[in-house]
Structures are given as C-alpha cells and as structure tokens.
Design a protein around this motif. Sequence first.
Motif, short mmCIF file in Angstrom:
data_model
loop_
_atom_site.label_atom_id
_atom_site.label_comp_id
_atom_site.label_asym_id
_atom_site.label_seq_id
_atom_site.Cartn_x
_atom_site.Cartn_y
_atom_site.Cartn_z
N ILE A 99 0.84 -1.21 0.00
CA ILE A 99 0.00 0.00 0.00
C ILE A 99 0.87 1.26 0.00
CG2 ILE A 99 -1.66 1.31 1.38
CD1 ILE A 99 -2.77 -1.42 2.30
N ASN A 100 1.96 1.24 0.76
CA ASN A 100 2.86 2.40 0.78
C ASN A 100 3.48 2.67 -0.58
OD1 ASN A 100 2.45 3.04 3.48
ND2 ASN A 100 4.11 1.71 4.20
N ASN A 101 3.65 1.63 -1.38
CA ASN A 101 4.23 1.78 -2.71
C ASN A 101 3.18 2.07 -3.78
OD1 ASN A 101 6.85 1.23 -1.76
ND2 ASN A 101 6.54 -0.99 -1.97
N ASP A 102 1.92 2.10 -3.37
CA ASP A 102 0.83 2.35 -4.31
C ASP A 102 0.46 3.83 -4.22
OD1 ASP A 102 -1.42 2.40 -5.89
OD2 ASP A 102 -2.28 0.57 -5.05
N THR A 103 0.55 4.52 -5.33
CA THR A 103 0.27 5.97 -5.34
C THR A 103 -1.21 6.29 -5.39
OG1 THR A 103 0.48 5.97 -7.75
CG2 THR A 103 2.48 6.46 -6.48
N GLU A 104 -2.06 5.28 -5.59
CA GLU A 104 -3.49 5.53 -5.68
C GLU A 104 -4.18 5.46 -4.33
OE1 GLU A 104 -5.22 2.94 -8.53
OE2 GLU A 104 -4.08 3.74 -10.22
N SER A 110 2.23 7.64 4.76
CA SER A 110 2.85 6.33 4.98
C SER A 110 2.17 5.60 6.13
CB SER A 110 4.34 6.49 5.27
OG SER A 110 4.53 7.20 6.48
N LEU A 111 2.05 4.29 5.94
CA LEU A 111 1.48 3.44 6.99
C LEU A 111 2.60 2.73 7.74
CD1 LEU A 111 -1.49 1.71 5.09
CD2 LEU A 111 -1.57 3.69 6.60
N GLY A 112 2.48 2.75 9.04
CA GLY A 112 3.40 1.99 9.88
C GLY A 112 2.65 0.87 10.57
N TYR A 113 3.36 0.05 11.31
CA TYR A 113 2.71 -1.08 11.97
C TYR A 113 3.39 -1.37 13.30
CZ TYR A 113 6.57 -3.45 9.55
OH TYR A 113 7.80 -3.80 9.07
N THR A 114 2.62 -1.92 14.18
CA THR A 114 3.10 -2.44 15.46
C THR A 114 2.40 -3.76 15.68
OG1 THR A 114 3.36 -0.20 16.35
CG2 THR A 114 3.30 -2.03 17.93
N ILE A 115 3.20 -4.83 15.74
CA ILE A 115 2.65 -6.18 15.78
C ILE A 115 3.08 -6.87 17.07
CG2 ILE A 115 2.57 -8.43 14.63
CD1 ILE A 115 3.09 -6.99 11.99
N TYR A 116 2.07 -7.43 17.78
CA TYR A 116 2.32 -8.10 19.06
C TYR A 116 1.99 -9.59 18.96
CZ TYR A 116 2.83 -3.65 21.54
OH TYR A 116 3.27 -2.44 21.99
N ASP A 117 2.49 -10.32 19.94
CA ASP A 117 2.24 -11.75 20.10
C ASP A 117 1.32 -11.95 21.30
OD1 ASP A 117 2.25 -14.48 20.21
OD2 ASP A 117 4.33 -14.68 20.89
N ASP A 118 0.17 -12.63 21.08
CA ASP A 118 -0.72 -12.89 22.22
C ASP A 118 -0.55 -14.29 22.80
OD1 ASP A 118 -2.03 -14.65 20.52
OD2 ASP A 118 -3.62 -13.25 20.02
N HIS A 422 -8.50 5.90 3.30
CA HIS A 422 -8.48 6.62 2.02
C HIS A 422 -9.79 7.38 1.81
CE1 HIS A 422 -6.98 7.44 -1.99
NE2 HIS A 422 -8.16 7.07 -2.50
N ASN A 423 -10.90 6.84 2.30
CA ASN A 423 -12.18 7.55 2.20
C ASN A 423 -12.15 8.82 3.04
OD1 ASN A 423 -13.24 5.60 0.51
ND2 ASN A 423 -14.21 4.45 2.16
N ILE A 424 -11.47 8.76 4.19
CA ILE A 424 -11.30 9.99 4.99
C ILE A 424 -10.44 10.98 4.22
CG2 ILE A 424 -10.47 10.91 7.19
CD1 ILE A 424 -10.83 8.15 8.39
N TYR A 425 -9.40 10.49 3.56
CA TYR A 425 -8.50 11.35 2.78
C TYR A 425 -9.25 12.02 1.63
CZ TYR A 425 -4.62 12.61 -0.31
OH TYR A 425 -3.75 13.29 -1.12
N LEU A 426 -10.22 11.32 1.05
CA LEU A 426 -10.95 11.86 -0.10
C LEU A 426 -12.14 12.72 0.32
CD1 LEU A 426 -11.05 8.75 -2.46
CD2 LEU A 426 -9.52 10.73 -2.60
N SER A 427 -12.36 12.87 1.63
CA SER A 427 -13.49 13.68 2.09
C SER A 427 -13.32 15.12 1.68
CB SER A 427 -13.64 13.56 3.61
OG SER A 427 -12.46 14.04 4.24
N GLU A 428 -14.41 15.87 1.75
CA GLU A 428 -14.42 17.25 1.24
C GLU A 428 -13.41 18.13 1.96
OE1 GLU A 428 -18.31 18.76 1.44
OE2 GLU A 428 -19.18 17.27 0.07
N ASP A 429 -13.30 17.96 3.27
CA ASP A 429 -12.43 18.85 4.05
C ASP A 429 -11.04 18.26 4.27
OD1 ASP A 429 -14.53 20.61 4.26
OD2 ASP A 429 -15.29 19.65 6.09
N ASN A 430 -10.78 17.10 3.68
CA ASN A 430 -9.48 16.44 3.84
C ASN A 430 -9.11 16.39 5.33
OD1 ASN A 430 -7.01 15.24 3.52
ND2 ASN A 430 -6.25 16.71 2.00
N LEU A 431 -9.87 15.60 6.05
CA LEU A 431 -9.74 15.55 7.51
C LEU A 431 -8.36 15.09 7.94
CD1 LEU A 431 -13.20 14.06 8.44
CD2 LEU A 431 -12.43 16.42 8.67
#
Length: 866
Positions: A99-104, A110-118, A422-431
């Motif tokens: 997704i980070n490499n996808d310009t659309e 950029s998306l980051g991640y934090t992954i835990y073990d349960d 992405h829907n938030i990003y495309l909103s009218e006010d660019n929240l």
Amino acid sequence: MCLFYFDLKFFLEMIALTVVLNTLLILADKPICRLQGKPDFAQFSKDGDIIIGGIFSFHDSVVGVKQTFTSLPEPLKCKSLNFREFQLAQTMIFAIEEINNDTEILPGISLGYTIYDDCSSVMLAIRTAMALANGQEETVYTNKSCTKPSAVAIIGHSGSSLSIGSATAIRAFNIPLVSYFATCACLSNRREFPTFFRTIPSDYYQSRALAQLVKHFGWTWIGTIRSDNDYGNNGMATFLQEVQKEGICVEYTEAIYRNYPRERILKIVDLIKMSSSRVIVAFTTSIDLQYLVKELLLQNVTGLQWIGSEGWIANKNIITAETYSVLGGAIGFAIRNALIPGLQEHLLRVKPSSATEHTVVNEFWENIFGCTMATQESTSNSDMCTGTENLMKVNNVYTDMSELRIPNNVYKAVYAVAYALHNIYLSEDNLLDKLNINSQQVNSFALYNMKRVNFTTRNGENVYFDDQGDSAARYELINWRLNAKQMAHFITVGLYDASLPEGKQFLMNNFSIVWARGQKQVPRSVCSESCYPGTRKAVQKGKPICCFDCISCGDGEISNISDSTVCIKCFPEYKSNEQKDKCILKEMEFLSLFEIMGILLIIFSFFGACLTMTIAVIFFWHRDTPIVKANNSELSFLLLFSLTLCFTCSLTFIGQPSDWSCILRHVAFGITFVLCISCVLGKTIVVLMAFRATLPGSNVMKWFGPKQQRLCVSALTFIQVLICSLWLFLSPPFPVKNMEFYKDKIILECNLGSVTAFSAVLGYIGLLSVICFLLAFLARKLPDNFNEAKFITFSMLIFCAVWITFIPAYISSPGKYTVAVEIFAILASGYGLLFCIFAPKMYVIIFRPQQNTKKHLMGKLPSKSA
C-alpha cells in the motif's frame, strides 16, 4: 440506626474527596499520563504517519509461572512457535508495504505497523490490545491531556475468544478490530462489539452449511466434537439447532481443549469407540483436534467419516501420513483459496536480526534450520546460525504458497483499513490534514468508514461488510485424499455461497469424493435403517427420533413413502395391497351368474320349474282321470303354478343387487310361498271335508266347494300381499355395501329395510305351514286309497324342517353364502312340496294306470289286486 448509617456514609465520602483534592494539588506540576507497569515490546514495528496494529498468535501456549504476589510478576514467556501465524504477520507487513508503494491509495501518507504476540492467551490478547490503544513509551507528558499516538485499527485475532477479549477491551476507544480468523457468530452482535469487523465469514453460515452437508449425504445419526472455547461452543450450538430442524439426531457431543488432562481425552476416545454413529462433525481448532487424533491413532480408531469446520479442515499442519489414517477421507468447509502476487518473494526475504539479542525472527530461524543464533552467552560455534541460510530450500507451512486462505484474509483486512482511511482522505475537508493524524478522532472516522468499505482486490474478490461487520459467506468444500505419490493432500469438490437463493447455495463439482478408508460410496450413518413404503416408524423408547422400529401397516392402511411416521387409512371402498403401499379397490362379493355355485343354483331352479311345468302338462293331459279329479284338480294346477313361481323367484337372488332386484326377490318370495302354502292348506281342508262328507247326514262339502276354496286361497294370499305392500311403503329393501364383515371385501347385499316387516312375512308363512301341518297330521289315518294327507304331512314336515334350519344358517353364513342359503331353502322346500305331493300321483298315472280308477280310489277294491 438509619440516621447513623447516612452520617457515616457522608463522613467517609468527605474524607475520600479530601484525599483526592490533596493528591491533585501535590501532582499539579507532575505528569498526568504515566505508563503503569512494565512495557510490552512489539515483535515487529515500523514508524509511519498512521499506525496499524496487529496481534498474532506467534506461539501456541504460555509457560506456566507460579505467582508469589510479593513482587511485580515477570513478563509471561511463550512456547511452541507457530509457523502459520508467523506467515500471517509477514502477510500483514507485505500488504502495508504494498500500500505504501501504491500511489493511488493514501498518496503522501505512509502506513506503519506495530505487531504483538498474544501467545494464544486471552489475557495477553487483552493486554496487547490495550498496548496498541495507549502506546508503550515511557514518555511522561506534562500537559493536562494524554495525546499519545495509538493504532488507528488493529488486525487480529486468530481465535474467537481472543477477539472477544480484545474487542471488549478497546470498545471505548472506537478502534476498529478486523479479524482474519475469528468466526464466532456471537461477534456479530453490534451492541456488544460495535467496533468488530472480520474478513472471514461468521460461523452462523458455516454451521448452516455443515447441517446442509450432513442432510445432503443422508446422515441422520452423527457424533459431534467441539473445541471448548467460544469458537467451538457457539459454532456447535448453531449447528445443533440447524440439524435438529432437519431431523438429524446427535448420538453424543463432547468438548476438547489443548489443556485438558489426558484422562479426559481418553474418555472421549472410549465414547467414540463404543458409539454406533459412523460420522463425526468436528467443530474445533487444529491444535485442539491434534490432541484427540493422537489418542485415536494410538488406539487405532480408524474408518470413521470426519466432517470438519474451517478451523482445521484446510490446515496442513494436521494433515500428515499418521493423522491421515484417522482423518482420511474427511470433508469440510474452508474459506476460499486465493493467490497473492509477490507474497512468496517477501516471505523468502525474511532474515534474522542481530540488532537484538532474541527476536521472534531469530526464534523462527532457529526452529526452521535447527541451529542457534549467536548471543553473548553462547561460546560454542557448533550448530550456530549464520543468517545466510536459504529459505528457498525449506518446505513447510511458512513457505507453502498453495494454501493462502487465511493469509488472504489478513491481506483483505489490511486493505479494508487502508480504504477506510483513504475515504477519509478523499473527504471534502481532507480531515487527515486538519486532524492530528493519529488522534482518536481519526479512529472514529476510520470506524465510520469501515462500515462503508467496498472494494475489489487484485485477484478479483469483492470485499465489503454487512450491518453486523461480517463479510460475504463463501466456502469451498474440500476433501482429504492421497495423491499419486501417496501423499496426503486436499482438493476442492464443491462450493457454498450463502448469498444465493435457498436450495441453490450448495453446489457440487464433478469430482468424486474419496471417503473414509478410500471408499468410493457414501458411507451410511443411521441409527435405524429406513422404513420402506408399507411400514411406519415407531420410535424406540428412551432413544432419539432417529432410532426407530419399522412396523408394517395394518389391514386397510398404507404408507407410500419411505420413513413414514403414520399409515394412511384407505377409503372404505379400498383395501391395502400385499405390500401395503397402495390402496386398491376391494373385491365386490355377490352371488354371480358366472360362478360355479351360481350356475348350479340356476340349474336346480330351472330344473325345478321345468319339472313342475312337466307335471302340470301331464296332469292337464290326464285331467279327466279319477286321480286328478279326486285330488282337486283346480288346487293342484294352482299349486303347480305357485311352485313354478317359487322355483323361478330364486333366480332374482342371483346377480348384483339393485333397487328392483332387492324389492322383487323378497316380495316375490313372500307372496309365492304364501300362495303355495295356501293351496296346500286348501287341499288339506278338502281332504278333511271330503272324509266328513262320506258320513251319513253330512252336507259339509257345500260349505267348502270350489268357490270357497278359491276364496280361501285368495284371502290368505291377500293378507301376505297387504303385509308386503306395507313393507314397501314404509321401508322397502335396498342394496347396500357391507364393509364390516370382511376387511378386504365388499359384500353387495340387500338390506331388509324393515326387519319387522320381513319377520312378519316369514312369520305368516310359518303360521300357515304349521296350521297346514297340524291339519294334515290329523287326517293322516284316513283310508290309503283315497287320502293324500300323509303326503301333505311329509311335505309340510320337510318344509318346516328346511325353514327352521334356514334361520341359524342364514344368520351365520357370510356374504354371498347368505343368499345361497336362502336360495337353497327356497329350492329345498319347493322340491319337498313337489315330490311329496305329486310324486305318488305321477307314479300312478305313468307307471300304474290300472290303479287310476274310481273304484280303486274309493277303496272298493283291494290295493294288491291292482
């Protein structure tokens, strides 16, 4: 007392309020937000503008630690690394990098991640979820509000119980929890789990699909095994409800769990061995099932047909050469498989890290290659991992790309979160520009947009969530079998799509299913074999409805379908055939013209009528002879005529009864016999009067001459005509179908209408007969050459004997034999009168004409001189 209680309560509340205010004043210049306890370190993490959390069960269990409660507990340690869960975590990382490499999608963000073990622990699942909601840094904030970054969404968990714990814990934070493998139907409750979503179908649909599968193959007697957790208990509860609706019986239902003692597992094995059902539906996880299969393998319990849920049926960890001997031929539903381009290359690029002393990657590396990573404590160079080992040479669950069912769900879950953002990003006010990009406000907007996500993946699969946060329910039906190399594997043999109309949701491919023990035919699992048409099911006392006996339907009842619970009564005109599966028309019984008995009776009737007419002709030919004149020729001819009618009226009793035949047979019988007996009675009186007339000074014959004789016969006959007329007017005979005497026949007979009238007819005949018999008996000693009274006596004796015996025979005779007895009585009495009265006269006329003289009849010549 109450006043003292309220004063004490108020006093304690004031003290508590004072303590809180003093504490706030002391801490006014100190940080408000401080991490309590020791931080939990993530297994994988990467910075980004937006953080997506992940929780996976890298380990199967937790090492038990005894708490002393004298110090802070040490961090829990986990054991049994799970390669599949490691693969799922890497799939999440791969999807985020893609997704980070996808310009659309989310351009410039950029998306980051934090992954835990349960560690497959509910307690750790809740703890890691809270860690993702609050953050784990030791940073102390001096402002009056905690605005630390948190995960905008969480991808997890692998189990329903884990997901229930986490979803409950983070509900107040509005953080979407998107599970890839939690299938419990209980998670669809939006009131309790408003932030929960999943890319795997709910167990509600799977349970219904399993019930339809069991019904499809005709199994009505099954056993069930479930995991003793939310996944197994809730899924099995729904399954049991569905099979109950389908009339399927469950012989036993048992729970298993990985932490159960061995003795409890052995009890379940013994139950399976003693059961009569040959099909087992296992709604379990693969780990739990492995413990049961291990014991079944040790006791060589094979040949059972296993039906699996998606929790284990498509798990390659459990399908081995050893387990195949127990689970071979298993079928079940699994989520649909898919291809993820580029994932294999990403998985093979994983390398151990030297930055930390021990990470999950290092543990993974050690387990894969059987070596030891270099640490400060290690001094030996033997079996040391170099970090350059090649994963391409490894063949296990982690590197297997043929089964990406669960990884595909992780892949879809990450993209669902990305499209919501992405829907938030495309909103009218660019929240995303105006809001703090990691604030809790973004979480709320992400949750709002998750409900409206609708996209198509690169492999063409449409992803969306319904009002309960569930994805579309589509399954593949897979079958365990051996390939050409005798290696255990599974193939797809059918599909199930819950979105299709009822009756079309379950589709079978043209592949033939291999069943337990390699059989090609569908195994049978029933408590009782099906009841064939002609029988009904009778449930065995104290057993489920599937255990029954097959009882043949009774006479006049049928069942024309298999496994009928009741027998249907045939209509009265019908009876059941020998197989008791059809109603056929009953045989109509009546005295037919074409059967032997009917033909014989007709012959005797015609013979009697012809014989009577022959005698009448002979009498007419010799009407001027003394023997004819002396015996009152007029009454003789009338008697012969009435006897002819008696013989012919018997014909009306033969054939199928009708309205006219029923009336004619009884009326003709009553009138003709009265006419006959009246003539005999007249002849008897004439004999007596003639004897009295020979006495000196007697003129009695003038009182019983021909006119009086005719009047007497007519009067006596008229009385019977009157009785019959009243009978016909009030309640005439009519044809009926007697269905009570025989169960398999219908007797066509004449109902008497009025039994009283019929009794009056017979009684009147009997009265005349008795009178005639008594008079004839009184005249029996008159001179032989003149007297025929003794012949009348014999005829009346035969007549009365016939009709006295007729009554019990008539009552006890069944069906057409009743009519035959009545005809026989008519013929027997007619022949008796004919022979007793006219045979002696015919003998004299034909064979002894020399005796047919006036002198002989008057007794002036000895009889032997003739």
